[in-house]
Design a protein around this motif. Structure first.
Motif, PDB file in Angstrom:
ATOM      1  N   MET A 160       0.851  -1.208   0.000  1.00 59.77           N
ATOM      2  CA  MET A 160       0.000   0.000   0.000  1.00 59.77           C
ATOM      3  C   MET A 160       0.884   1.255   0.000  1.00 59.77           C
ATOM      4  O   MET A 160       1.819   1.364   0.786  1.00 59.77           O
ATOM      5  CB  MET A 160      -0.892  -0.039   1.259  1.00 59.77           C
ATOM      6  N   HIS A 161       0.574   2.172  -0.905  1.00 60.99           N
ATOM      7  CA  HIS A 161       1.306   3.447  -0.955  1.00 60.99           C
ATOM      8  C   HIS A 161       0.344   4.575  -0.624  1.00 60.99           C
ATOM      9  O   HIS A 161      -0.789   4.588  -1.072  1.00 60.99           O
ATOM     10  CB  HIS A 161       1.902   3.665  -2.345  1.00 60.99           C
ATOM     11  N   PHE A 179      -0.718   0.615  10.403  1.00 60.95           N
ATOM     12  CA  PHE A 179      -1.334   0.110   9.164  1.00 60.95           C
ATOM     13  C   PHE A 179      -0.175  -0.429   8.334  1.00 60.95           C
ATOM     14  O   PHE A 179       0.966  -0.025   8.547  1.00 60.95           O
ATOM     15  CB  PHE A 179      -2.019   1.245   8.378  1.00 60.95           C
ATOM     16  N   PRO A 180      -0.449  -1.317   7.370  1.00 61.53           N
ATOM     17  CA  PRO A 180       0.658  -1.762   6.514  1.00 61.53           C
ATOM     18  C   PRO A 180       1.297  -0.534   5.852  1.00 61.53           C
ATOM     19  O   PRO A 180       0.611   0.241   5.190  1.00 61.53           O
ATOM     20  CB  PRO A 180      -0.040  -2.641   5.471  1.00 61.53           C
ATOM     21  N   GLY A 181       2.582  -0.318   6.122  1.00 57.82           N
ATOM     22  CA  GLY A 181       3.256   0.838   5.519  1.00 57.82           C
ATOM     23  C   GLY A 181       3.156   2.133   6.311  1.00 57.82           C
ATOM     24  O   GLY A 181       3.663   3.169   5.895  1.00 57.82           O
ATOM     25  N   ILE A 182       2.511   2.092   7.458  1.00 55.96           N
ATOM     26  CA  ILE A 182       2.488   3.270   8.351  1.00 55.96           C
ATOM     27  C   ILE A 182       2.934   2.818   9.736  1.00 55.96           C
ATOM     28  O   ILE A 182       2.315   1.943  10.349  1.00 55.96           O
ATOM     29  CB  ILE A 182       1.089   3.928   8.453  1.00 55.96           C
ATOM     30  N   ILE A 205       5.732   6.864   6.804  1.00 56.15           N
ATOM     31  CA  ILE A 205       4.671   6.541   5.842  1.00 56.15           C
ATOM     32  C   ILE A 205       5.293   6.170   4.502  1.00 56.15           C
ATOM     33  O   ILE A 205       6.095   6.923   3.939  1.00 56.15           O
ATOM     34  CB  ILE A 205       3.730   7.754   5.659  1.00 56.15           C
ATOM     35  N   GLN A 206       4.903   5.008   4.016  1.00 57.31           N
ATOM     36  CA  GLN A 206       5.418   4.554   2.724  1.00 57.31           C
ATOM     37  C   GLN A 206       4.612   5.213   1.599  1.00 57.31           C
ATOM     38  O   GLN A 206       3.422   4.978   1.487  1.00 57.31           O
ATOM     39  CB  GLN A 206       5.301   3.020   2.665  1.00 57.31           C
ATOM     40  N   THR A 207       5.267   6.054   0.831  1.00 55.40           N
ATOM     41  CA  THR A 207       4.600   6.633  -0.341  1.00 55.40           C
ATOM     42  C   THR A 207       5.104   5.876  -1.563  1.00 55.40           C
ATOM     43  O   THR A 207       5.851   4.907  -1.422  1.00 55.40           O
ATOM     44  CB  THR A 207       4.898   8.139  -0.474  1.00 55.40           C
ATOM     45  N   GLU A 208       4.727   6.317  -2.732  1.00 53.47           N
ATOM     46  CA  GLU A 208       5.043   5.522  -3.922  1.00 53.47           C
ATOM     47  C   GLU A 208       6.528   5.243  -4.074  1.00 53.47           C
ATOM     48  O   GLU A 208       6.924   4.146  -4.421  1.00 53.47           O
ATOM     49  CB  GLU A 208       4.493   6.211  -5.173  1.00 53.47           C
TER      50      GLU A 208
END
Ligand code: ZN
Length: 243
Positions: free
Chosen positions: A1-2, A151-154, A171-174
């Motif tokens: 998730m991005h 959350f997945p990626g946070i 936070i994982q962004t693109e």
């Protein structure tokens, strides 16, 4: 998730820059943004901090303020309402970061245990930094201890020093790991003047309960992030969205 992060600037406050950069910039006045950061996950509306209205801030800190929009107007701009917020992640509980949190009546509010405990019985030195007793009584807190994936990626990263239980938010962004600093800081905290750089890879937040911890935490954020969002930085707060 991005994810995409939407800064919603509620207002601005004029302050002495040394409150951001310890031991430096005593002569400089700066405007700092008061922000709530909106992130939409697959099925949830998430805020990082809720900001505060000028009316609330005036009760706690004498300064010049400019109101930009109300909390309700800010959320309306991302098609939501305070009641529709599912999760608020609190970087810490200083008044300028949680003044609207009790309006999110249906939200789970993620905070470090140590921060919540301190906010309920602040040391006299920091009494004025926390909302008065009772203001957060109705809030549904979910306490965490240390780093945790929410959350997945946070992920929240415990970065104490500014306050006892400050947390940064990764936070994982693109294409990057974006980290909201958590502690009150501006871009200068992460890019010190040339002559200090060798000794100080970061500038310690000017407000702190423990300067050495605050220095170590700023260093940690700088080392782990691809992109750092210092939470009182005007440039990031003014963006429409990140990335
Ligand atoms: Zn702050």
């Amino acid at each position: 998730m991005h994810y995409i992060i939407k800064p919603l600037m509620l207002g601005k406050m004029l302050m002495n820059c040394s409150l951001m950069t310890y031991m430096l910039n005593f002569q400089k006045e700066i405007w700092v943004p008061i922000v709530t950061w909106y992130v939409k996950t697959e099925d949830k509306n998430v805020l990082i901090d809720s900001g505060a209205s000028v009316d609330i801030m005036k009760k706690y800190w004498y300064a010049d303020y400019e109101e930009i929009m109300t909390f309700e107007q800010a959320l309306d701009s991302v098609d939501t309402t305070p009641e529709e917020i599912d999760v608020v992640i609190q970087t810490h509980l200083h008044f300028d970061h949680c003044g609207n949190t009790s309006k999110c009546r249906n939200a789970e509010v993620i905070v470090q245990s140590e921060e919540l405990a301190f906010s309920r019985k602040p040391h006299p030195l920091f009494f004025g930094s926390y909302l008065r007793r009772g203001e957060l009584d109705e809030v549904n807190f979910k306490e965490v201890d240390g780093d945790a994936e929410v959350f997945p990626g946070i992920e929240v990263l415990k970065v104490p020093g500014h306050s006892p239980g400050t947390q940064a938010i990764s936070i994982q962004t693109e294409n990057a790991n974006v980290v909201l600093s958590g502690f009150c800081s501006i871009a200068d905290n992460f890019s010190p003047p040339e002559k200090f750089k060798k000794l100080w890879p970061v500038l310690t937040p000017g407000v702190h309960v423990d300067a050495l911890q605050a220095f170590a935490s700023a260093k940690r954020v700088k080392e782990e992030a691809d992109v750092i969002i210092p939470i009182h930085d005007m440039e990031f707060a003014s963006k429409n969205q990140i990335p």
